[in-house]
Write a protein that holds these residues in place. Structure first.
Motif, mmCIF file in Angstrom:
data_model
loop_
_atom_site.group_PDB
_atom_site.id
_atom_site.type_symbol
_atom_site.label_atom_id
_atom_site.label_comp_id
_atom_site.label_asym_id
_atom_site.label_seq_id
_atom_site.Cartn_x
_atom_site.Cartn_y
_atom_site.Cartn_z
ATOM 1 N N ILE B 178 42.212 139.545 -5.814
ATOM 2 C CA ILE B 178 43.025 139.295 -4.973
ATOM 3 C C ILE B 178 43.750 137.983 -5.039
ATOM 4 O O ILE B 178 45.033 137.804 -5.030
ATOM 5 C CB ILE B 178 42.721 139.469 -3.452
ATOM 6 C CG1 ILE B 178 42.625 141.233 -3.389
ATOM 7 C CG2 ILE B 178 43.663 139.130 -2.546
ATOM 8 C CD1 ILE B 178 42.307 141.512 -1.950
ATOM 9 N N VAL B 179 43.068 136.691 -5.299
ATOM 10 C CA VAL B 179 43.564 135.494 -5.311
ATOM 11 C C VAL B 179 44.566 135.425 -6.648
ATOM 12 O O VAL B 179 45.517 134.808 -6.496
ATOM 13 C CB VAL B 179 42.583 134.535 -5.318
ATOM 14 C CG1 VAL B 179 42.967 133.056 -5.608
ATOM 15 C CG2 VAL B 179 41.657 134.777 -3.690
ATOM 16 N N THR B 180 43.801 135.873 -7.693
ATOM 17 C CA THR B 180 44.471 135.770 -8.986
ATOM 18 C C THR B 180 46.069 136.592 -8.674
ATOM 19 O O THR B 180 47.024 136.148 -9.274
ATOM 20 C CB THR B 180 43.754 136.516 -9.955
ATOM 21 O OG1 THR B 180 42.395 136.171 -10.149
ATOM 22 C CG2 THR B 180 44.248 136.427 -11.359
ATOM 23 N N SER B 181 45.894 137.843 -8.233
ATOM 24 C CA SER B 181 47.140 138.386 -8.035
ATOM 25 C C SER B 181 48.190 137.802 -7.297
ATOM 26 O O SER B 181 49.451 137.817 -7.664
ATOM 27 C CB SER B 181 46.986 139.766 -7.549
ATOM 28 O OG SER B 181 47.995 140.727 -7.537
ATOM 29 N N LEU B 182 47.863 137.236 -6.229
ATOM 30 C CA LEU B 182 48.712 136.390 -5.411
ATOM 31 C C LEU B 182 49.207 135.208 -5.990
ATOM 32 O O LEU B 182 50.180 134.513 -5.540
ATOM 33 C CB LEU B 182 48.042 136.197 -4.012
ATOM 34 C CG LEU B 182 47.835 137.630 -3.233
ATOM 35 C CD1 LEU B 182 47.274 137.145 -2.011
ATOM 36 C CD2 LEU B 182 49.261 138.065 -2.850
ATOM 37 N N GLU B 187 57.555 140.004 -6.399
ATOM 38 C CA GLU B 187 58.547 140.800 -7.175
ATOM 39 C C GLU B 187 58.463 140.544 -8.736
ATOM 40 O O GLU B 187 59.347 140.425 -9.599
ATOM 41 C CB GLU B 187 59.865 140.511 -6.923
ATOM 42 C CG GLU B 187 59.978 140.773 -5.445
ATOM 43 C CD GLU B 187 61.399 141.344 -4.987
ATOM 44 O OE1 GLU B 187 62.298 141.082 -5.532
ATOM 45 O OE2 GLU B 187 61.323 141.865 -3.961
ATOM 46 N N THR B 188 57.268 139.916 -9.347
ATOM 47 C CA THR B 188 56.892 139.916 -10.603
ATOM 48 C C THR B 188 56.072 140.840 -11.331
ATOM 49 O O THR B 188 55.477 141.276 -10.452
ATOM 50 C CB THR B 188 56.454 138.468 -11.060
ATOM 51 O OG1 THR B 188 55.137 138.184 -10.321
ATOM 52 C CG2 THR B 188 57.470 137.501 -10.775
ATOM 53 N N ALA B 189 56.201 140.970 -12.640
ATOM 54 C CA ALA B 189 55.017 141.864 -13.283
ATOM 55 C C ALA B 189 53.558 141.619 -12.952
ATOM 56 O O ALA B 189 52.905 142.495 -12.587
ATOM 57 C CB ALA B 189 55.162 142.109 -14.378
ATOM 58 N N GLY B 190 53.350 140.359 -12.574
ATOM 59 C CA GLY B 190 52.017 139.914 -12.437
ATOM 60 C C GLY B 190 51.589 140.498 -10.959
ATOM 61 O O GLY B 190 50.257 141.121 -10.770
ATOM 62 N N ARG B 191 52.305 140.644 -10.147
ATOM 63 C CA ARG B 191 52.296 141.262 -8.808
ATOM 64 C C ARG B 191 51.733 142.517 -8.955
ATOM 65 O O ARG B 191 51.024 143.257 -8.225
ATOM 66 C CB ARG B 191 53.244 140.870 -7.722
ATOM 67 C CG ARG B 191 53.226 139.610 -7.280
ATOM 68 C CD ARG B 191 52.022 139.343 -6.076
ATOM 69 N NE ARG B 191 51.833 138.332 -5.449
ATOM 70 C CZ ARG B 191 52.498 137.592 -4.350
ATOM 71 N NH1 ARG B 191 53.056 138.912 -3.606
ATOM 72 N NH2 ARG B 191 52.508 136.665 -3.833
ATOM 73 N N LEU B 192 52.809 143.387 -9.849
ATOM 74 C CA LEU B 192 52.800 144.684 -9.705
ATOM 75 C C LEU B 192 51.514 145.244 -10.358
ATOM 76 O O LEU B 192 51.196 146.567 -10.389
ATOM 77 C CB LEU B 192 54.230 145.123 -10.460
ATOM 78 C CG LEU B 192 54.806 146.418 -10.445
ATOM 79 C CD1 LEU B 192 54.964 146.518 -8.831
ATOM 80 C CD2 LEU B 192 56.193 146.383 -10.993
ATOM 81 N N VAL B 266 53.453 138.484 -17.510
ATOM 82 C CA VAL B 266 53.420 138.370 -16.084
ATOM 83 C C VAL B 266 54.432 137.961 -15.302
ATOM 84 O O VAL B 266 54.687 138.392 -14.062
ATOM 85 C CB VAL B 266 52.126 137.615 -15.916
ATOM 86 C CG1 VAL B 266 50.638 138.243 -16.122
ATOM 87 C CG2 VAL B 266 52.075 136.376 -16.639
ATOM 88 N N ASP B 267 55.285 137.207 -15.959
ATOM 89 C CA ASP B 267 56.483 136.319 -14.870
ATOM 90 C C ASP B 267 57.658 137.132 -14.920
ATOM 91 O O ASP B 267 58.744 136.751 -14.324
ATOM 92 C CB ASP B 267 56.721 135.029 -15.550
ATOM 93 C CG ASP B 267 56.904 134.925 -16.840
ATOM 94 O OD1 ASP B 267 57.119 135.959 -17.493
ATOM 95 O OD2 ASP B 267 57.475 133.823 -17.461
ATOM 96 N N GLN B 268 57.767 138.521 -15.569
ATOM 97 C CA GLN B 268 58.952 139.110 -15.623
ATOM 98 C C GLN B 268 59.285 139.639 -14.084
ATOM 99 O O GLN B 268 58.270 140.155 -13.501
ATOM 100 C CB GLN B 268 59.010 140.309 -16.726
ATOM 101 C CG GLN B 268 59.461 139.808 -18.065
ATOM 102 C CD GLN B 268 59.355 141.131 -19.082
ATOM 103 O OE1 GLN B 268 58.387 141.564 -19.521
ATOM 104 N NE2 GLN B 268 60.434 141.627 -19.090
ATOM 105 N N ASP B 269 60.731 139.819 -13.755
ATOM 106 C CA ASP B 269 60.899 140.168 -12.747
ATOM 107 C C ASP B 269 60.766 141.765 -12.696
ATOM 108 O O ASP B 269 60.922 142.452 -13.455
ATOM 109 C CB ASP B 269 62.529 139.975 -12.419
ATOM 110 C CG ASP B 269 63.159 140.621 -10.999
ATOM 111 O OD1 ASP B 269 62.895 139.584 -10.244
ATOM 112 O OD2 ASP B 269 63.562 141.490 -10.979
ATOM 113 N N GLN B 270 60.311 142.466 -11.560
ATOM 114 C CA GLN B 270 59.937 143.581 -11.421
ATOM 115 C C GLN B 270 61.097 144.732 -11.766
ATOM 116 O O GLN B 270 61.236 145.840 -12.193
ATOM 117 C CB GLN B 270 59.216 143.947 -9.888
ATOM 118 C CG GLN B 270 60.433 143.803 -8.830
ATOM 119 C CD GLN B 270 59.563 144.225 -7.408
ATOM 120 O OE1 GLN B 270 58.748 144.318 -7.320
ATOM 121 N NE2 GLN B 270 60.461 144.708 -6.537
ATOM 122 N N GLU B 271 62.371 144.303 -11.338
ATOM 123 C CA GLU B 271 63.786 145.097 -11.635
ATOM 124 C C GLU B 271 63.819 145.204 -12.872
ATOM 125 O O GLU B 271 64.176 146.215 -13.532
ATOM 126 C CB GLU B 271 64.931 144.270 -10.917
ATOM 127 C CG GLU B 271 66.224 145.225 -10.763
ATOM 128 C CD GLU B 271 67.243 144.707 -11.364
ATOM 129 O OE1 GLU B 271 67.338 143.370 -11.268
ATOM 130 O OE2 GLU B 271 68.174 145.469 -11.873
#
Lengths: 502, 502
Positions: B178-182, B187-192, B266-271
């Protein structure tokens, strides 16, 4: 990464040192794409792939210029070179960016192995152009390469005599697949589904199922995510995701692994199918005929397209664009999609003209009314549009039904009063500052409150009513909401003014 | 059918006669749902499932009434009975339909095994309510049941002290996930992405890969569609769809099966991620970190949600609703999301007031000008909105870029002239019929043509400019387009009238 069709640049991975090539382009691409300094004319075939896409995966305008230059020179070899480097989806995108003249130059140079994949991606008008450039035998061949849903979609756009010629050139089984698919109504699950599906009886074991698939690999769908478990009458009774099958002991029967399914029937509307996929997070779903027998499957990648198409329709309809307009729509198409709505608006606008006409005497006596009256109408119209937009979206997401209609309407009216009170206060203050007339300020504030109430009611009740009548709320509602807010805006302001000021 | 989480009614299929139960409800449901005559109060537990959903899969308002009645009576057992029959997605939907008071009654009776699946489905406000009713230990437990992307999404909504308590109650590995994901931006690929992924080296054979999966079933993602092939430095070099793996001979190495991949960083925008999935019809894609190593995967079912969320944002923004409004948004939330836009509109509306004020003398001389001037402004505004809507949609679909900007602008202007000419002719005719004044008819026709030209330019250039500046074109543009068409509408009509008529 899964793609429904083979990508053109499949690496020959029997030589291990080529393996890394598959990953490398993406990294290189990101590097070079940041560099706008490249002299486009000097791009070598190896660099084209990296150069063609920008950082956000849109086609690089400089790459499109290269294509246009080559077309201007009639340089077919260069065109072939430029097209060869693209993914089929990007070739389809490229055609959309070109004007018709350039498309005609470019189409003959599309690699024939990419043609089958490109066709389903194209907008209708462009697809017609591409197909016109093809021989009947080639069309028949291309259709056989496609999944049944894509093949039917391409086929139904052909001219009638072309359809007959193409059918005649196809083998019996493929012909039947297309005819069957087209027997379902447009925009139904039957049209959307692919007939290729992997099914197995419940008593089969994991091992037997895997062995069966390995032996009959050629007859299976190109990609699938679930194995449907069927009963002896061919009705689906459950599904086993392939990833579950794969990690389970070989001697377990499918009946012990299967999960419940959400069946789709062939006659369901595609928008309803999309809603079900979205709601239950489905990856694929079995499609059954009237008697409940498994006849095909729908996969989520097709649903993504449906969702986008439905959203596009909603957005355009709310903006008053009646036909679907894309970048390749001709000028006459644009006129056709916009004029009807404007003419209806013209008719409704005369409701306002009539109201204002009735108050000509008042306006001559106090000409400031003429300056202020459009503000009341237009701000009210804006609030009506806000209420309308929220309602239309909620209706299409099925978040607004009979269950919460009364509460929603009440919420809108109350928020209309609150928002209206803020706007009325602001407008009254400005009016007083400029015209030093307290009564005038009161009149405009009162008119705003009346118009916001009407706007809240119209913005909610009109789309609800349209939906109840089975009319698309996005298309029909904006005209009537504007009619209400214009009429009420002018009438309440001029009417209050006549009573209080004159 | 594949679902990311277990469905509550998983049939115990070890007994063969229960198998058909999995399929039956859908058919029965379709039958009974057509029948509105059922006395809702007499519904037995067995009938609830069929009764709860209507034909279009929306929740049956009568079912919601049953829930409300039970809540009114404080009948917990009935509530539990009613909720037990629902799919978790439908329970989440139900909470959205209830008012806050009823939600508080219902939440304690949600089956605890469904709670984990329900949380990610809920809107933010409702999720907060549900979480407030839970103990820290329960929250921690629920988070562990979720995929890492869903867990992070739920976790980030917790209060800060709650977050700490929940983390403390979780095992080390889950806490780290969870910590890594946050750590990735919103709204980036890393979160998604979900961190669980199936990867294998290129030299593994099909047989070895399947055996490995079977032995390590518990460590694998719950559902997956591709096996990513990685090199020794853990970089993905290709992908093998599970359906391909399954039908291939056991002794083939993965290197011979793998297909090229589309990497997501990982840093790409989700859109942007959604656009890539849509364009290339991806089912899943590997996510890599800055150094190109595989750190997770994104699957298409998450993308469906992103696409819907982005579309919802676009539609609401175009309608002038700035915050996201759902059915559970409170009145104050509605005011907050609508008032700012209306206040800005009020400011711009005074541009029109100023113009009209300048022509007060003309209006007093010829009061019919006051009646007709709103028509010129409003029809021009409608055409501007049409042009704007088409442009905004094309921009968000990346169908409008530097490559076709000039052509698009030109097309809009020409169609503006054509549509404007039709509207002008109609309006001039009506004006002449009512007022018998040929000059007045000419003035209004000329004003329409001018305003339509400006509307075409504004409706195209303003969203293009916003997009170029990195501002959301849907949100900022409507105000300015309306400003242009109002100002030009009043100015051109009154100005022409002053020159020609007076």
């Amino acid at each position: 990464m899964s793609q429904k069709s083979e990508t053109p640049q499949k690496p020959d991975s029997s030589e291990p040192d080529i393996i890394t090539v598959a990953a490398a382009p993406v990294k290189e691409r990101r590097d070079t794409r940041d560099n706008d300094e490249i002299d486009a004319e000097l791009i070598t075939p190896e660099q084209i792939e990296d150069f063609a896409l920008k950082d956000d995966y849109a086609l690089n305008p400089q790459y499109i210029s290269l294509v246009i230059d080559a077309a201007d020179r009639g340089d077919g070899l260069r065109l072939r070179e430029l097209l060869d480097a693209l993914h089929y989806a990007d070739i389809a995108d490229l055609l959309g960016f070109l004007s018709q003249d350039y498309r005609e130059e470019v189409i003959p140079w599309i690699p024939s192995d990419a043609l089958a994949d490109i066709l389903p991606e194209l907008d209708d008008d462009i697809r017609e152009e591409v197909i016109e450039s093809m021989h009947t035998a080639d069309i028949a061949e291309v259709l056989q390469e496609l999944d049944s849903d894509d093949a039917a979609a391409v086929f139904e756009d052909l001219e009638e005599d072309q359809q007959k010629a193409v059918l005649a050139a196809m083998p019996e089984s493929e012909r039947e697949a297309i005819v069957t698919s087209l027997a379902y109504e447009e925009e139904t699950a039957g049209r959307l589904m692919q007939r290729e599906v992997m099914a197995a009886p419940a008593f089969w074991t994991v091992g037997h199922t895997i062995d069966h698939m390995r032996e009959n690999g050629d007859d299976l769908p190109e990609l699938f995510f679930d194995i449907y478990v069927i009963d002896p009458s061919h009705k689906p009774v459950g599904a086993v995701p392939v990833s579950v099958l794969m990690r389970t002991k070989r001697d377990l029967p499918l009946s012990q692994l299967m999960e419940p399914i959400t069946e789709i029937t062939v006659d369901q509307d595609q928008e309803e199918v999309a809603y079900v996929f979205e709601k239950y997070h489905l990856i694929s779903a079995p499609v059954v005929d009237e008697s409940g027998r498994l006849v095909g499957q729908i996969t989520v990648d097709d649903i993504v397209n449906i969702i986008q198409a439905e959203n596009r329709e909603d957005i355009l309809a709310l903006g008053g664009v009646s036909d679907i307009e894309g970048r390749d729509t001709g000028i006459m198409g644009m006129v056709k999609s916009r004029l009807p709505w404007l003419l209806i608006n013209l008719a409704t606008a005369f409701a306002s003209v009539t109201v204002i006409n009735a108050f000509q005497g008042e306006i001559v006596k106090m000409v400031v009314l003429a300056s202020l009256m459009p503000v009341v109408a237009s701000i009210g119209g804006n609030f009506g549009t806000q209420a309308l937009t929220v309602s239309v979206r909620a209706l299409s997401a099925r978040e607004l039904t009979a269950a919460n209609a009364t509460r929603t309407l009440w919420r809108e009216v109350v928020s209309g009063w609150l928002v209206g009170a803020c706007v009325a206060a602001g407008l009254a203050a400005v009016t007083f500052i400029f015209w030093h007339d307290l009564k005038l300020a009161g009149v405009i504030a009162g008119a705003i409150l009346i118009n916001f109430t009407m706007a809240a009611l119209a913005g909610t009740l009109i789309p609800m009513g349209a939906s109840k009548l089975g009319i698309d709320p996005a298309g029909a509602s904006p005209i009537f909401v504007t009619l209400v807010t214009d009429f009420c805006g002018f009438f309440s302001f001029l009417g209050l003014a006549a009573i209080i000021l004159l």
